[in-house]
Design a protein around this motif. Structure first.
Motif: not given
Length: 98
Positions: A23-33, A35-46
């Motif tokens: 159920e999880w996605y794992v990746g690498v980035a130079s700027d994880a935040e 990548r998470l919140f912009d590219d993957h559309n992860v919600k910072e809260k929730g």
């Protein structure tokens, strides 16, 4: 932090969240935040997510490979460049990409 310490922290987070590794996605980035919140559309809260700074891009990719190949998370290996020294994980949801 040594890579086994980071693997343990991420694994403990996933276990604590109560989900299966699939159920999880794992990746690498130079700027994880970014990548998470912009590219993957992860919600910072929730949403459930974690990232860690690694000692090198090689360590980050080794950790990513551990989760994708050995633990069965979603994600691809081999991405990034020498600046890619962060590893991140998030629990996939209907709104995340993927």
């Amino acid at each position: 932090k040594p890579q086994w310490s980071i693997i343990h922290e991420i694994d403990a987070y996933i276990e604590g969240a109560g989900g299966e590794h699939e159920e999880w996605y794992v990746g690498v980035a130079s700027d994880a935040e970014d990548r998470l919140f912009d590219d993957h559309n992860v919600k910072e809260k929730g949403d459930q997510w974690i990232f860690r700074q690694c000692m090198s891009s090689a360590d980050a990719r080794d950790i990513e490979s551990h989760f994708v190949i050995e633990m069965g998370t979603d994600g691809g290996t081999g991405g990034g460049d020498e600046s890619t020294d962060m590893v991140y994980a998030y629990r996939k949801a209907a709104h995340t990409e993927p």
